[in-house]
Write an enzyme that holds these catalytic residues in place. Sequence first.
Site, short mmCIF file in Angstrom:
data_model
loop_
_atom_site.label_atom_id
_atom_site.label_comp_id
_atom_site.label_asym_id
_atom_site.label_seq_id
_atom_site.Cartn_x
_atom_site.Cartn_y
_atom_site.Cartn_z
CG HIS A 89 -0.95 -5.43 -5.04
ND1 HIS A 89 -0.63 -6.41 -5.96
CD2 HIS A 89 -0.28 -5.74 -3.90
CE1 HIS A 89 0.18 -7.29 -5.38
NE2 HIS A 89 0.41 -6.91 -4.14
CD GLN A 116 3.08 -9.02 -2.16
OE1 GLN A 116 2.22 -8.21 -2.49
NE2 GLN A 116 3.51 -9.13 -0.91
CB CYS A 144 -4.94 -3.79 -9.61
SG CYS A 144 -4.29 -5.08 -8.56
CB CYS A 152 -0.68 -7.05 -10.63
SG CYS A 152 -2.17 -6.56 -11.49
CD GLU A 153 0.12 -13.79 -13.32
OE1 GLU A 153 1.26 -13.93 -13.78
OE2 GLU A 153 -0.55 -14.74 -12.91
CG HIS A 154 -4.50 -11.09 -11.82
ND1 HIS A 154 -4.13 -11.19 -10.49
CD2 HIS A 154 -4.43 -12.34 -12.32
CE1 HIS A 154 -3.86 -12.45 -10.22
NE2 HIS A 154 -4.02 -13.17 -11.30
CG HIS A 155 -5.94 -5.67 -12.64
ND1 HIS A 155 -5.69 -6.42 -11.51
CD2 HIS A 155 -7.28 -5.73 -12.86
CE1 HIS A 155 -6.84 -6.90 -11.04
NE2 HIS A 155 -7.81 -6.50 -11.84
ZN LIG Z 1 -4.03 -6.66 -10.20
#
Ligand SMILES: [Zn+2]
Length: 199
Positions: free
Chosen positions: A157, A129, A159, A88-91
């Site tokens: 996920h 996703q 995260c 995931c690009e956020h975490h």
């Molecule tokens: Zn994430």
Amino acid sequence: MSPYRNLEEYNINITNEVKERFSKIIDEIGEDVTREGLVKTPERAAKAMLFLTQGYKQDAEEILKSAMFAEEYDDMVIIKDIELYSLCEHHMLPFFGKAHVAYIPNGHIVGLSKIPRVIDVFSRRLQVQERLTHDILECINTVLKPKGVAVVIEAAHMCMMMRGVQKQNSVTTTSGFRGQFEKIETRNEFLKLISSDLS
Ligand SMILES: [Zn+2]
């Protein structure tokens, strides 16, 4: 650029740069980078990160083009339960699950092993996703120009599971449909086939 360039050889300069940064992170979180178990960790972590993001250097469209065949078959082709691992690009934590892909040929079919490869190319990047689903859908639609294409991804996920809301059992489902799959009957037939355990 070969579509199959697998990241078995690592660019020394990039690996060293990433390794140095992992070493700093390990130090910042209060660990001792020099203790036995951790001495090689920055290098391993750097290679793992570069492996998991090798999709940036691969060309999914070329992979499909390399195995397209003229064929009059025009019923639905379904490849279901394809394993998928992404970040995931956020975490920068993993999300993983299954992808189900279908298309209705329009004069051309593609070697079945190429669809999982396309999924790997787009998965091995920093992703969400929703965009991953869209990337796979558009790639197949652009190259194969089928009468229809459908992609469903079900993923968990890390995260969400390990931090934040800590929901251990939630699965996120995303889907995209083009062409004949925009018709409700065709879409339902596909959804029924991927949810059956007939295989
Ligand atoms: Zn994430």
